[in-house]
Scaffold this motif. Structure first.
Motif, PDB file in Angstrom:
ATOM      1  N   THR A 173       1.115  -1.417  -0.339  1.00  0.00           N
ATOM      2  CA  THR A 173       0.230   0.107  -0.019  1.00  0.00           C
ATOM      3  C   THR A 173       1.031   1.429   0.248  1.00  0.00           C
ATOM      4  O   THR A 173       1.690   1.408  -0.771  1.00  0.00           O
ATOM      5  CB  THR A 173      -1.103  -0.178   1.473  1.00  0.00           C
ATOM      6  N   TRP A 174       0.778   2.144   0.808  1.00  0.00           N
ATOM      7  CA  TRP A 174       1.289   3.245   1.013  1.00  0.00           C
ATOM      8  C   TRP A 174       3.063   3.167   0.929  1.00  0.00           C
ATOM      9  O   TRP A 174       3.772   3.570   0.416  1.00  0.00           O
ATOM     10  CB  TRP A 174       1.312   4.308   1.956  1.00  0.00           C
ATOM     11  N   GLY A 175       3.432   2.321   1.661  1.00  0.00           N
ATOM     12  CA  GLY A 175       5.385   1.640   1.778  1.00  0.00           C
ATOM     13  C   GLY A 175       5.530   1.860   0.107  1.00  0.00           C
ATOM     14  O   GLY A 175       6.575   1.763   0.100  1.00  0.00           O
TER      15      GLY A 175
ATOM     16  N   ASN B 263      -1.131   8.704   3.947  1.00  0.00           N
ATOM     17  CA  ASN B 263      -1.349   9.862   2.607  1.00  0.00           C
ATOM     18  C   ASN B 263      -0.005  10.072   2.132  1.00  0.00           C
ATOM     19  O   ASN B 263       0.440  10.937   2.717  1.00  0.00           O
ATOM     20  CB  ASN B 263      -2.883  10.217   2.525  1.00  0.00           C
ATOM     21  N   MET B 264       0.237   9.553   0.901  1.00  0.00           N
ATOM     22  CA  MET B 264       1.590   9.988   0.637  1.00  0.00           C
ATOM     23  C   MET B 264       1.236  11.440   0.405  1.00  0.00           C
ATOM     24  O   MET B 264       2.768  12.556   0.489  1.00  0.00           O
ATOM     25  CB  MET B 264       2.836   9.139   0.230  1.00  0.00           C
TER      26      MET B 264
ATOM     27  N   ARG C 248     -14.360   7.650   1.534  1.00  0.00           N
ATOM     28  CA  ARG C 248     -13.381   7.721   0.797  1.00  0.00           C
ATOM     29  C   ARG C 248     -12.663   9.073   0.628  1.00  0.00           C
ATOM     30  O   ARG C 248     -11.900   9.108   0.734  1.00  0.00           O
ATOM     31  CB  ARG C 248     -13.217   6.774  -0.783  1.00  0.00           C
ATOM     32  N   CYS C 249     -13.935  10.180   0.543  1.00  0.00           N
ATOM     33  CA  CYS C 249     -13.762  11.483   0.444  1.00  0.00           C
ATOM     34  C   CYS C 249     -12.801  12.634   1.716  1.00  0.00           C
ATOM     35  O   CYS C 249     -12.064  12.768   1.769  1.00  0.00           O
ATOM     36  CB  CYS C 249     -14.396  12.316   0.020  1.00  0.00           C
ATOM     37  N   TYR C 250     -13.845  11.767   2.674  1.00  0.00           N
ATOM     38  CA  TYR C 250     -12.796  11.961   4.758  1.00  0.00           C
ATOM     39  C   TYR C 250     -11.209  11.167   4.622  1.00  0.00           C
ATOM     40  O   TYR C 250     -10.701  11.999   4.446  1.00  0.00           O
ATOM     41  CB  TYR C 250     -13.535  11.157   5.539  1.00  0.00           C
ATOM     42  N   TYR C 251     -11.136  10.085   4.132  1.00  0.00           N
ATOM     43  CA  TYR C 251     -10.136   9.253   4.004  1.00  0.00           C
ATOM     44  C   TYR C 251      -9.116   9.769   3.602  1.00  0.00           C
ATOM     45  O   TYR C 251      -7.550  10.127   3.387  1.00  0.00           O
ATOM     46  CB  TYR C 251      -9.729   8.012   4.139  1.00  0.00           C
ATOM     47  N   SER C 252      -9.344  10.283   2.230  1.00  0.00           N
ATOM     48  CA  SER C 252      -8.863  10.562   1.370  1.00  0.00           C
ATOM     49  C   SER C 252      -8.169  12.110   1.788  1.00  0.00           C
ATOM     50  O   SER C 252      -6.648  12.812   0.478  1.00  0.00           O
ATOM     51  CB  SER C 252      -9.263  11.263  -0.350  1.00  0.00           C
TER      52      SER C 252
ATOM     53  N   MET D  64      -6.696   1.632  -0.769  1.00  0.00           N
ATOM     54  CA  MET D  64      -6.842   0.729  -2.575  1.00  0.00           C
ATOM     55  C   MET D  64      -8.787   0.664  -3.143  1.00  0.00           C
ATOM     56  O   MET D  64      -8.394   1.625  -4.120  1.00  0.00           O
ATOM     57  CB  MET D  64      -7.287  -1.180  -2.396  1.00  0.00           C
ATOM     58  N   ASP D  65      -9.056   1.426  -2.726  1.00  0.00           N
ATOM     59  CA  ASP D  65     -10.646   2.874  -2.563  1.00  0.00           C
ATOM     60  C   ASP D  65      -9.884   3.700  -2.540  1.00  0.00           C
ATOM     61  O   ASP D  65     -10.369   4.733  -3.733  1.00  0.00           O
ATOM     62  CB  ASP D  65     -11.599   2.400  -1.366  1.00  0.00           C
ATOM     63  N   ILE D  66      -8.954   4.296  -1.966  1.00  0.00           N
ATOM     64  CA  ILE D  66      -8.696   6.310  -2.323  1.00  0.00           C
ATOM     65  C   ILE D  66      -7.836   5.894  -3.005  1.00  0.00           C
ATOM     66  O   ILE D  66      -8.008   7.285  -3.943  1.00  0.00           O
ATOM     67  CB  ILE D  66      -7.402   6.306  -0.567  1.00  0.00           C
ATOM     68  N   HIS D  67      -6.889   4.584  -4.341  1.00  0.00           N
ATOM     69  CA  HIS D  67      -6.735   5.033  -5.460  1.00  0.00           C
ATOM     70  C   HIS D  67      -6.843   4.041  -5.817  1.00  0.00           C
ATOM     71  O   HIS D  67      -6.475   4.172  -7.380  1.00  0.00           O
ATOM     72  CB  HIS D  67      -5.057   4.237  -4.609  1.00  0.00           C
ATOM     73  N   SER D  68      -8.374   4.406  -5.886  1.00  0.00           N
ATOM     74  CA  SER D  68      -9.001   3.493  -7.273  1.00  0.00           C
ATOM     75  C   SER D  68      -8.636   4.859  -8.218  1.00  0.00           C
ATOM     76  O   SER D  68      -9.106   6.307  -8.238  1.00  0.00           O
ATOM     77  CB  SER D  68     -10.531   2.612  -7.102  1.00  0.00           C
ATOM     78  N   THR D  69      -9.389   4.072  -9.740  1.00  0.00           N
ATOM     79  CA  THR D  69      -9.990   4.752 -10.667  1.00  0.00           C
ATOM     80  C   THR D  69     -11.085   5.307 -10.647  1.00  0.00           C
ATOM     81  O   THR D  69     -12.292   6.395 -11.574  1.00  0.00           O
ATOM     82  CB  THR D  69      -9.433   4.463 -11.906  1.00  0.00           C
TER      83      THR D  69
END
Length: 337
Positions: free
Chosen positions: A107-109, A191-192, A306-310, A328-333
């Motif tokens: 994931t973020w790593g 969130n990098m 997802r908007c909150y987390y992003s 994965m949800d935050i970085h999905s299309t």
């Protein structure tokens, strides 16, 4: 007349003697009562102290030894020199918790280049004595991923301060060219992009800088049954100085050397983030609140949004499954927020 006079004098004298004897008796009684009260008081204090000490022994030693003469079993001494990262993120994790490490790796790593800045993620471990099978697995894992730092201190909750200072030692020795360092717990969804945006927005390179979810005026807990019990003789003040919560904090790379130096003069306690605040206080450095402190979240909403987390930087998760799913949800299309 003379006889009557002498008799009166004798009676008065006897009365005076009786009054004195009476007073002395009451004085003795009073002293005896006071003595018993004092004995009972000090007995109660002794029993209470023994009870607290017994409870404290159950919860563990409230202070730790300064981490000297530890050595690295697994190391990546050339990583910073080779990659020249902008920020180095250290994730303290238990040696046996390979699931947490793998969750971060996928994931973020895995985000090595963010906003044109190089990011290096490494995992910091202690040791588990006598577990040769685990050590062999760690050796294989290190050869495969080349992201493990393992020192020979005992890896335990009570040694988190040792782990933190070992982290500072490694960064000070191996990564002086990096601009920033960060400590992130293994259960944190990072969130990098937002982290790098915050650092780049600082415009100039910071010094004496540390930020995160800054806590001020936290009470020192004196109840021996508490997980965070600290006795008066270890830390006499009633409140801790301000400190960034240990889940995630970011610091300029001039701080590790300063923290290590001052820590030699401050008795360590096992509450690693509070101890960090004690070191910063002695250095005269105040932790800075981030531009948006709401981006560091300990208790997120129960329902995923997802908007909150992003829009966050660091947010605690309940499990590796949740961390992977949310990232994965935050970085999905899907439609961006």
């Amino acid at each position: 007349y003379t006889y009557t006079y002498n008799l009166n004098i004798l009676i008065i004298y006897l009365l005076i003697v009786l009054v004195q004897m009476f007073c002395k008796s009451w004085l003795l009684v009073g002293l005896f009562i006071l003595l018993n009260i004092l004995v009972l008081y000090f007995t109660a204090i002794t029993l209470e102290t023994r009870k607290w000490q017994k409870m404290a022994r159950k919860t563990g030693n409230p202070y730790v030894a300064y981490p000297q003469n530890y050595r690295f079993i697994l190391d990546q001494p050339k990583k910073c020199e080779q990659q020249k990262p902008f920020v180095v993120i250290i994730v303290p994790v238990a040696p046996q918790n390979v699931k947490a490490r793998n969750a971060i790796r996928i994931t973020w790593g895995s985000e090595e280049l963010v906003r044109d800045k190089l990011v290096l993620v490494l995992f910091l471990l202690g040791s588990q004595s006598g577990n040769e099978t685990l050590q062999e697995q760690l050796q294989n894992e290190s050869e495969e991923y080349q992201d493990l730092l393992q020192s020979n201190f005992l890896d335990s909750y009570r040694n988190l301060t040792i782990k933190t200072l070992v982290m500072m030692e490694w960064l000070n020795r191996n990564c002086p060219q990096a601009s920033y360092g960060a400590k992130v717990d293994a259960d944190v969804l990072l969130n990098m992009k937002n982290l790098l945006h915050m650092l780049v927005s600082l415009k100039s390179l910071q010094h004496n800088y540390i930020t995160g979810l800054v806590l001020s005026g936290n009470n020192v807990l004196r109840d021996p049954s508490s997980k965070f019990y600290i006795p008066h003789d270890v830390y006499p003040k009633s409140r801790y100085p301000p400190y960034p919560l240990g889940m995630c904090y970011i610091f300029s790379m001039d701080l590790p050397e300063k923290i290590l130096h001052i820590s030699r003069h401050i008795r360590p306690i096992f509450i690693e983030d509070a101890y960090l605040g004690m070191c910063l206080k002695r250095l005269g450095i105040a932790p800075k609140k981030p531009p948006n402190i709401g981006q560091f979240v300990v208790k997120p909403p129960q329902r995923f949004n997802r908007c909150y987390y992003s829009r966050r930087i660091a947010i605690l998760t309940d499990s590796q499954t949740q961390l992977i799913s949310y990232w994965m949800d935050i970085h999905s299309t899907k439609r961006p927020c």
